[in-house]
Design an enzyme around this catalytic site. Structure first.
Site, short mmCIF file in Angstrom:
data_model
loop_
_atom_site.label_atom_id
_atom_site.label_comp_id
_atom_site.label_asym_id
_atom_site.label_seq_id
_atom_site.Cartn_x
_atom_site.Cartn_y
_atom_site.Cartn_z
N ARG A 153 44.96 32.89 37.79
CA ARG A 153 43.63 32.78 38.40
C ARG A 153 43.71 32.23 39.82
NH1 ARG A 153 39.71 29.58 34.72
NH2 ARG A 153 38.36 29.72 36.52
N VAL A 156 35.52 26.61 40.91
CA VAL A 156 36.80 25.95 41.20
C VAL A 156 37.62 26.78 42.18
CG1 VAL A 156 36.80 24.80 38.94
CG2 VAL A 156 37.95 27.01 39.17
N ASP A 157 36.96 27.78 42.83
CA ASP A 157 37.71 28.77 43.62
C ASP A 157 37.85 28.43 45.10
OD1 ASP A 157 35.18 29.42 44.75
OD2 ASP A 157 34.86 31.06 43.33
N CYS A 163 47.91 14.33 37.06
CA CYS A 163 48.73 13.89 35.93
C CYS A 163 47.85 13.25 34.87
CB CYS A 163 49.77 12.90 36.43
SG CYS A 163 50.78 12.26 35.08
N HIS A 192 33.00 20.78 38.88
CA HIS A 192 33.97 21.07 37.82
C HIS A 192 35.40 21.06 38.35
CE1 HIS A 192 30.57 23.17 35.30
NE2 HIS A 192 30.50 21.85 35.28
N SER A 239 24.29 30.94 35.12
CA SER A 239 23.45 31.18 33.94
C SER A 239 22.70 29.92 33.54
CB SER A 239 24.32 31.66 32.77
OG SER A 239 25.32 30.68 32.51
C1 BJW Z 1 25.26 36.83 40.05
C2 BJW Z 1 25.96 37.88 40.55
C3 BJW Z 1 25.81 38.10 41.91
C4 BJW Z 1 26.43 37.84 38.51
N1 BJW Z 1 25.03 37.31 42.63
N2 BJW Z 1 24.47 36.06 40.77
C5 BJW Z 1 23.50 19.36 26.30
C6 BJW Z 1 23.26 20.28 25.29
C7 BJW Z 1 24.31 20.97 24.70
C8 BJW Z 1 25.62 20.77 25.08
C9 BJW Z 1 25.85 19.87 26.07
C10 BJW Z 1 24.82 19.17 26.66
N3 BJW Z 1 25.35 18.35 27.61
C11 BJW Z 1 26.69 18.54 27.64
C12 BJW Z 1 27.02 19.45 26.71
C13 BJW Z 1 28.38 19.95 26.41
C14 BJW Z 1 28.90 20.95 27.39
C15 BJW Z 1 27.90 22.09 27.54
O1 BJW Z 1 27.17 22.20 28.50
N4 BJW Z 1 27.88 23.02 26.59
C16 BJW Z 1 26.94 24.16 26.65
C17 BJW Z 1 27.71 25.45 26.99
C18 BJW Z 1 26.27 24.27 25.32
N5 BJW Z 1 29.18 20.34 28.68
C19 BJW Z 1 30.31 19.67 28.89
O2 BJW Z 1 31.15 19.52 28.01
C20 BJW Z 1 30.52 19.07 30.27
N6 BJW Z 1 30.90 17.71 30.17
C21 BJW Z 1 30.07 16.77 29.73
O3 BJW Z 1 28.94 17.03 29.40
O4 BJW Z 1 30.62 15.51 29.75
C22 BJW Z 1 29.93 14.47 29.04
C23 BJW Z 1 30.40 14.57 27.62
C24 BJW Z 1 31.59 13.99 27.29
C25 BJW Z 1 32.01 14.05 25.96
C26 BJW Z 1 31.24 14.72 25.02
C27 BJW Z 1 30.06 15.34 25.38
C28 BJW Z 1 29.63 15.26 26.70
C29 BJW Z 1 31.68 19.73 30.99
C30 BJW Z 1 31.41 21.15 31.30
C31 BJW Z 1 32.65 21.78 31.94
C32 BJW Z 1 32.48 23.28 32.11
N7 BJW Z 1 33.73 23.84 32.45
C33 BJW Z 1 33.80 25.26 32.78
C34 BJW Z 1 35.27 25.65 32.91
C35 BJW Z 1 35.86 25.15 34.22
C36 BJW Z 1 37.30 25.41 34.30
C37 BJW Z 1 37.68 26.84 34.56
O5 BJW Z 1 37.17 27.46 35.51
O6 BJW Z 1 38.52 27.33 33.81
O7 BJW Z 1 33.09 25.55 33.98
S1 BJW Z 1 32.97 26.30 31.58
C38 BJW Z 1 32.39 27.49 32.73
O8 BJW Z 1 30.94 27.50 32.72
C39 BJW Z 1 32.82 26.97 34.11
C40 BJW Z 1 31.58 27.21 34.93
O9 BJW Z 1 31.59 26.36 36.06
C41 BJW Z 1 30.47 26.94 33.96
C42 BJW Z 1 29.16 27.58 34.36
O10 BJW Z 1 29.25 28.97 34.29
P1 BJW Z 1 28.48 29.87 35.37
O11 BJW Z 1 29.12 29.68 36.70
O12 BJW Z 1 27.04 29.65 35.27
O13 BJW Z 1 28.91 31.33 34.90
P2 BJW Z 1 28.16 32.34 33.90
O14 BJW Z 1 29.12 33.46 33.64
O15 BJW Z 1 27.61 31.66 32.75
O16 BJW Z 1 26.93 32.89 34.76
C43 BJW Z 1 27.14 33.71 35.91
C44 BJW Z 1 25.77 34.02 36.50
O17 BJW Z 1 25.97 34.73 37.70
C45 BJW Z 1 24.89 34.90 35.60
O18 BJW Z 1 23.58 34.32 35.53
C46 BJW Z 1 24.83 36.22 36.34
O19 BJW Z 1 23.60 36.92 36.17
C47 BJW Z 1 25.02 35.78 37.75
N8 BJW Z 1 25.56 36.77 38.64
N9 BJW Z 1 26.67 38.48 39.49
C48 BJW Z 1 24.37 36.28 41.98
N10 BJW Z 1 26.47 39.14 42.48
#
Ligand code: BJW
Length: 235
Positions: A66, A99-100, A123, A115, A185
Protein backbone atom coordinates in the site's frame (compact mmCIF):
# COMPACT_ATOMS: atom_id res chain seq x y z
CA UNK A 1 -23.64 24.53 -3.34
CA UNK A 2 -24.59 28.23 -3.26
CA UNK A 3 -25.40 28.20 0.45
CA UNK A 4 -22.06 26.57 1.24
CA UNK A 5 -20.29 29.23 -0.85
CA UNK A 6 -22.01 31.98 1.13
CA UNK A 7 -21.24 30.34 4.49
CA UNK A 8 -17.59 29.93 3.52
CA UNK A 9 -17.38 33.56 2.38
CA UNK A 10 -18.61 34.72 5.78
CA UNK A 11 -16.67 32.25 7.94
CA UNK A 12 -13.49 32.99 9.87
CA UNK A 13 -12.96 29.47 11.18
CA UNK A 14 -13.25 26.34 9.03
CA UNK A 15 -12.72 22.63 9.62
CA UNK A 16 -12.55 20.07 6.82
CA UNK A 17 -12.80 16.36 7.64
CA UNK A 18 -11.70 13.98 4.91
CA UNK A 19 -11.78 10.24 4.29
CA UNK A 20 -10.54 7.84 1.66
CA UNK A 21 -13.03 9.08 -0.98
CA UNK A 22 -10.93 12.19 -1.57
CA UNK A 23 -8.07 9.98 -2.75
CA UNK A 24 -10.28 7.79 -4.97
CA UNK A 25 -9.61 10.02 -7.97
CA UNK A 26 -5.88 9.59 -7.32
CA UNK A 27 -6.44 5.88 -7.94
CA UNK A 28 -6.45 4.72 -4.30
CA UNK A 29 -9.20 2.35 -3.17
CA UNK A 30 -11.63 3.36 -0.45
CA UNK A 31 -12.36 0.97 2.43
CA UNK A 32 -16.01 0.07 2.00
CA UNK A 33 -16.62 0.73 -1.71
CA UNK A 34 -17.25 -1.99 -4.29
CA UNK A 35 -13.53 -2.84 -4.59
CA UNK A 36 -12.76 -1.37 -1.18
CA UNK A 37 -9.93 -2.64 1.01
CA UNK A 38 -12.31 -4.12 3.58
CA UNK A 39 -14.23 -5.93 0.82
CA UNK A 40 -11.16 -7.56 -0.65
CA UNK A 41 -8.96 -8.08 2.43
CA UNK A 42 -9.58 -9.45 5.90
CA UNK A 43 -9.35 -6.51 8.27
CA UNK A 44 -8.80 -8.65 11.35
CA UNK A 45 -5.79 -10.41 9.73
CA UNK A 46 -4.12 -7.36 8.25
CA UNK A 47 -5.17 -4.31 10.23
CA UNK A 48 -5.49 -5.28 13.86
CA UNK A 49 -3.10 -5.63 16.82
CA UNK A 50 -4.02 -9.32 17.01
CA UNK A 51 -3.27 -9.89 13.33
CA UNK A 52 0.08 -8.10 13.74
CA UNK A 53 0.99 -10.19 16.80
CA UNK A 54 0.14 -13.38 14.84
CA UNK A 55 1.93 -12.62 11.59
CA UNK A 56 3.85 -9.32 11.48
CA UNK A 57 5.51 -10.23 8.17
CA UNK A 58 2.13 -10.67 6.44
CA UNK A 59 0.92 -7.36 7.86
CA UNK A 60 4.08 -5.52 6.75
CA UNK A 61 3.95 -7.11 3.29
CA UNK A 62 0.45 -5.67 2.87
CA UNK A 63 1.34 -2.22 4.23
CA UNK A 64 4.55 -2.11 2.16
CA UNK A 65 2.47 -2.73 -0.97
CA UNK A 66 0.00 0.00 0.00
CA UNK A 67 2.85 2.37 0.85
CA UNK A 68 4.34 1.82 -2.63
CA UNK A 69 0.94 2.50 -4.25
CA UNK A 70 0.49 5.69 -2.18
CA UNK A 71 3.94 6.93 -3.20
CA UNK A 72 3.15 6.44 -6.88
CA UNK A 73 -0.22 8.20 -6.56
CA UNK A 74 -0.48 11.95 -7.13
CA UNK A 75 -2.72 14.42 -5.31
CA UNK A 76 -5.83 15.19 -7.37
CA UNK A 77 -7.73 18.47 -7.92
CA UNK A 78 -9.74 17.83 -4.72
CA UNK A 79 -6.57 17.76 -2.58
CA UNK A 80 -5.25 20.90 -4.30
CA UNK A 81 -8.58 22.70 -3.85
CA UNK A 82 -8.42 22.13 -0.08
CA UNK A 83 -4.82 23.39 0.03
CA UNK A 84 -6.00 26.51 -1.76
CA UNK A 85 -9.03 26.87 0.56
CA UNK A 86 -6.64 26.95 3.54
CA UNK A 87 -4.96 30.08 2.11
CA UNK A 88 -8.15 32.08 2.66
CA UNK A 89 -8.37 31.56 6.43
CA UNK A 90 -6.29 32.28 9.50
CA UNK A 91 -8.09 29.50 11.33
CA UNK A 92 -8.29 26.48 9.05
CA UNK A 93 -7.88 22.85 10.07
CA UNK A 94 -7.85 19.79 7.85
CA UNK A 95 -8.52 16.64 9.89
CA UNK A 96 -8.00 13.55 7.77
CA UNK A 97 -8.60 9.87 8.41
CA UNK A 98 -6.27 9.06 5.52
CA UNK A 99 -2.80 7.60 5.96
CA UNK A 100 -1.65 8.36 2.39
CA UNK A 101 0.02 11.80 2.97
CA UNK A 102 -1.63 13.21 -0.18
CA UNK A 103 -2.94 16.32 1.60
CA UNK A 104 0.58 17.23 2.71
CA UNK A 105 1.93 16.54 -0.77
CA UNK A 106 -0.77 18.85 -2.20
CA UNK A 107 0.46 21.67 0.06
CA UNK A 108 -2.04 21.61 2.94
CA UNK A 109 -0.27 22.76 6.10
CA UNK A 110 -2.50 22.48 9.15
CA UNK A 111 -3.22 18.77 8.72
CA UNK A 112 -4.24 16.50 11.61
CA UNK A 113 -3.74 12.84 10.72
CA UNK A 114 -6.31 11.18 12.97
CA UNK A 115 -5.48 7.59 11.96
CA UNK A 116 -1.71 8.08 11.64
CA UNK A 117 0.35 7.87 8.47
CA UNK A 118 2.22 5.26 6.49
CA UNK A 119 5.37 7.38 6.10
CA UNK A 120 6.47 6.44 9.62
CA UNK A 121 6.57 3.26 11.69
CA UNK A 122 6.88 2.89 15.44
CA UNK A 123 8.11 0.38 17.98
CA UNK A 124 5.58 -1.46 20.13
CA UNK A 125 8.20 -1.56 22.91
CA UNK A 126 9.95 1.81 23.19
CA UNK A 127 7.67 3.88 20.89
CA UNK A 128 10.63 5.02 18.74
CA UNK A 129 9.45 6.34 15.38
CA UNK A 130 11.33 5.62 12.19
CA UNK A 131 10.72 7.06 8.72
CA UNK A 132 9.49 4.72 5.99
CA UNK A 133 10.61 5.40 2.44
CA UNK A 134 9.09 4.16 -0.80
CA UNK A 135 10.58 0.68 -0.38
CA UNK A 136 8.76 0.22 2.92
CA UNK A 137 10.08 -1.62 5.98
CA UNK A 138 12.52 -4.48 5.28
CA UNK A 139 10.99 -7.58 6.86
CA UNK A 140 14.23 -8.34 8.73
CA UNK A 141 13.85 -5.01 10.58
CA UNK A 142 10.55 -5.86 12.28
CA UNK A 143 12.22 -7.15 15.46
CA UNK A 144 13.56 -4.07 17.28
CA UNK A 145 16.72 -3.96 19.39
CA UNK A 146 14.64 -3.07 22.49
CA UNK A 147 12.71 -6.35 22.22
CA UNK A 148 9.60 -4.73 20.76
CA UNK A 149 8.42 -4.88 17.14
CA UNK A 150 8.27 -2.17 14.52
CA UNK A 151 4.65 -1.70 13.42
CA UNK A 152 2.86 0.63 11.02
CA UNK A 153 2.26 4.02 12.69
CA UNK A 154 -1.45 3.91 12.09
CA UNK A 155 -4.58 3.46 14.21
CA UNK A 156 -6.29 0.07 14.09
CA UNK A 157 -9.78 -0.65 15.45
CA UNK A 158 -9.90 -0.60 19.24
CA UNK A 159 -6.85 1.66 19.45
CA UNK A 160 -6.85 5.26 20.59
CA UNK A 161 -6.34 8.10 18.17
CA UNK A 162 -3.12 10.17 18.61
CA UNK A 163 -4.03 12.38 21.55
CA UNK A 164 -2.70 15.71 20.24
CA UNK A 165 -4.32 15.31 16.84
CA UNK A 166 -7.63 14.28 18.37
CA UNK A 167 -7.73 17.11 20.91
CA UNK A 168 -6.78 19.67 18.26
CA UNK A 169 -9.50 18.33 15.95
CA UNK A 170 -12.14 18.57 18.69
CA UNK A 171 -11.10 22.14 19.48
CA UNK A 172 -11.23 23.02 15.77
CA UNK A 173 -14.72 21.50 15.47
CA UNK A 174 -15.90 23.52 18.46
CA UNK A 175 -14.49 26.77 16.99
CA UNK A 176 -15.58 26.16 13.41
CA UNK A 177 -18.34 28.15 11.77
CA UNK A 178 -18.30 25.82 8.78
CA UNK A 179 -17.38 22.12 8.69
CA UNK A 180 -16.96 20.43 5.30
CA UNK A 181 -17.00 16.62 5.36
CA UNK A 182 -15.45 15.12 2.24
CA UNK A 183 -15.24 11.53 1.01
CA UNK A 184 -16.02 9.59 4.15
CA UNK A 185 -18.82 7.15 4.91
CA UNK A 186 -18.78 8.60 8.46
CA UNK A 187 -19.20 5.21 10.11
CA UNK A 188 -15.89 5.10 11.96
CA UNK A 189 -15.81 6.74 15.36
CA UNK A 190 -14.65 8.90 16.99
CA UNK A 191 -13.65 10.71 13.74
CA UNK A 192 -17.23 10.73 12.41
CA UNK A 193 -18.45 12.48 15.55
CA UNK A 194 -16.36 15.55 14.71
CA UNK A 195 -18.74 16.43 11.91
CA UNK A 196 -21.73 17.03 14.08
CA UNK A 197 -20.33 17.85 17.53
CA UNK A 198 -20.23 21.65 17.25
CA UNK A 199 -22.64 24.38 16.22
CA UNK A 200 -21.14 24.83 12.79
CA UNK A 201 -22.90 24.83 9.46
CA UNK A 202 -22.06 21.34 8.17
CA UNK A 203 -21.74 20.43 4.50
CA UNK A 204 -21.09 17.01 3.04
CA UNK A 205 -19.26 16.46 -0.27
CA UNK A 206 -19.78 12.91 -1.44
CA UNK A 207 -21.26 11.17 -4.51
CA UNK A 208 -23.20 8.79 -2.22
CA UNK A 209 -25.43 9.08 0.81
CA UNK A 210 -23.60 8.51 4.10
CA UNK A 211 -24.37 7.79 7.74
CA UNK A 212 -24.60 11.52 8.46
CA UNK A 213 -26.34 12.79 5.31
CA UNK A 214 -29.62 13.33 7.13
CA UNK A 215 -27.91 15.36 9.88
CA UNK A 216 -25.93 17.83 7.78
CA UNK A 217 -27.13 21.27 6.66
CA UNK A 218 -26.14 20.95 3.03
CA UNK A 219 -25.19 18.14 0.67
CA UNK A 220 -23.02 18.49 -2.42
CA UNK A 221 -23.55 15.28 -4.40
CA UNK A 222 -20.53 14.76 -6.58
CA UNK A 223 -16.95 13.63 -6.48
CA UNK A 224 -14.42 15.72 -4.62
CA UNK A 225 -12.11 16.23 -7.62
CA UNK A 226 -15.05 17.65 -9.57
CA UNK A 227 -16.90 19.67 -6.96
CA UNK A 228 -14.14 21.13 -4.74
CA UNK A 229 -12.35 23.07 -7.50
CA UNK A 230 -15.76 24.45 -8.57
CA UNK A 231 -16.43 25.48 -4.98
CA UNK A 232 -13.11 27.37 -4.82
CA UNK A 233 -13.85 29.08 -8.16
CA UNK A 234 -17.13 30.38 -6.77
CA UNK A 235 -15.71 31.77 -3.52
C1 BJW B 1 -15.97 9.70 -2.69
C2 BJW B 1 -15.41 9.47 -3.91
C3 BJW B 1 -14.98 10.60 -4.59
C4 BJW B 1 -15.93 7.58 -3.18
N1 BJW B 1 -15.12 11.80 -4.04
N2 BJW B 1 -16.11 10.91 -2.16
C5 BJW B 1 -19.19 4.03 18.64
C6 BJW B 1 -20.09 3.08 18.17
C7 BJW B 1 -19.65 1.88 17.64
C8 BJW B 1 -18.30 1.58 17.57
C9 BJW B 1 -17.42 2.50 18.03
C10 BJW B 1 -17.85 3.69 18.57
N3 BJW B 1 -16.76 4.42 18.94
C11 BJW B 1 -15.66 3.70 18.63
C12 BJW B 1 -16.03 2.53 18.09
C13 BJW B 1 -15.13 1.45 17.60
C14 BJW B 1 -14.50 1.72 16.27
C15 BJW B 1 -15.58 2.06 15.25
O1 BJW B 1 -15.80 3.18 14.87
N4 BJW B 1 -16.27 1.04 14.73
C16 BJW B 1 -17.34 1.27 13.74
C17 BJW B 1 -16.85 0.81 12.35
C18 BJW B 1 -18.54 0.51 14.17
N5 BJW B 1 -13.52 2.79 16.36
C19 BJW B 1 -12.28 2.56 16.80
O2 BJW B 1 -11.93 1.45 17.18
C20 BJW B 1 -11.33 3.74 16.84
N6 BJW B 1 -10.69 3.83 18.11
C21 BJW B 1 -11.36 4.14 19.21
O3 BJW B 1 -12.54 4.38 19.20
O4 BJW B 1 -10.56 4.21 20.33
C22 BJW B 1 -11.20 4.26 21.61
C23 BJW B 1 -11.47 2.83 21.99
C24 BJW B 1 -10.46 2.11 22.53
C25 BJW B 1 -10.71 0.80 22.92
C26 BJW B 1 -11.98 0.24 22.70
C27 BJW B 1 -12.97 0.97 22.11
C28 BJW B 1 -12.72 2.30 21.74
C29 BJW B 1 -10.18 3.56 15.87
C30 BJW B 1 -10.64 3.57 14.46
C31 BJW B 1 -9.45 3.28 13.53
C32 BJW B 1 -9.91 3.11 12.09
N7 BJW B 1 -8.83 2.60 11.33
C33 BJW B 1 -9.00 2.45 9.89
C34 BJW B 1 -7.78 1.70 9.35
C35 BJW B 1 -6.55 2.61 9.29
C36 BJW B 1 -5.36 1.86 8.89
C37 BJW B 1 -5.28 1.49 7.43
O5 BJW B 1 -5.45 2.36 6.57
O6 BJW B 1 -5.03 0.33 7.17
O7 BJW B 1 -9.13 3.72 9.26
S1 BJW B 1 -10.51 1.63 9.44
C38 BJW B 1 -10.79 2.55 7.97
O8 BJW B 1 -12.04 3.29 8.09
C39 BJW B 1 -9.67 3.59 7.92
C40 BJW B 1 -10.41 4.83 7.52
O9 BJW B 1 -9.67 5.98 7.90
C41 BJW B 1 -11.73 4.69 8.21
C42 BJW B 1 -12.83 5.51 7.59
O10 BJW B 1 -13.14 5.05 6.31
P1 BJW B 1 -13.54 6.08 5.16
O11 BJW B 1 -12.35 6.89 4.81
O12 BJW B 1 -14.76 6.80 5.54
O13 BJW B 1 -13.76 5.09 3.93
P2 BJW B 1 -15.12 4.39 3.42
O14 BJW B 1 -14.71 3.39 2.39
O15 BJW B 1 -15.94 3.91 4.53
O16 BJW B 1 -15.92 5.58 2.72
C43 BJW B 1 -15.44 6.19 1.52
C44 BJW B 1 -16.42 7.29 1.15
O17 BJW B 1 -15.89 7.98 0.05
C45 BJW B 1 -17.80 6.78 0.74
O18 BJW B 1 -18.80 7.55 1.42
C46 BJW B 1 -17.86 7.06 -0.75
O19 BJW B 1 -19.17 7.37 -1.23
C47 BJW B 1 -16.95 8.23 -0.87
N8 BJW B 1 -16.34 8.42 -2.16
N9 BJW B 1 -15.45 8.09 -4.15
C48 BJW B 1 -15.71 11.89 -2.80
N10 BJW B 1 -14.43 10.46 -5.82
Amino acid sequence: MQELVERLRAARSVLVLTGSGISAESGLPTFRGVNGLWRTHRVEELASPQGFARDPQLVWTWYNERNAVHRRAQPNPGHYALASLEERYRDFTLATQNVDSLHLRAGSRNVLELHGALRTARCTGCDERIPIDSSGLALDRIEHTCGGRIRPDIVWFGESLPRNAWESACAAADRAEVIVVVGTSAVVYPAAALATRGRAFVAEVNPEETAISDRVDCVVRGTSAQTLPELIDRL
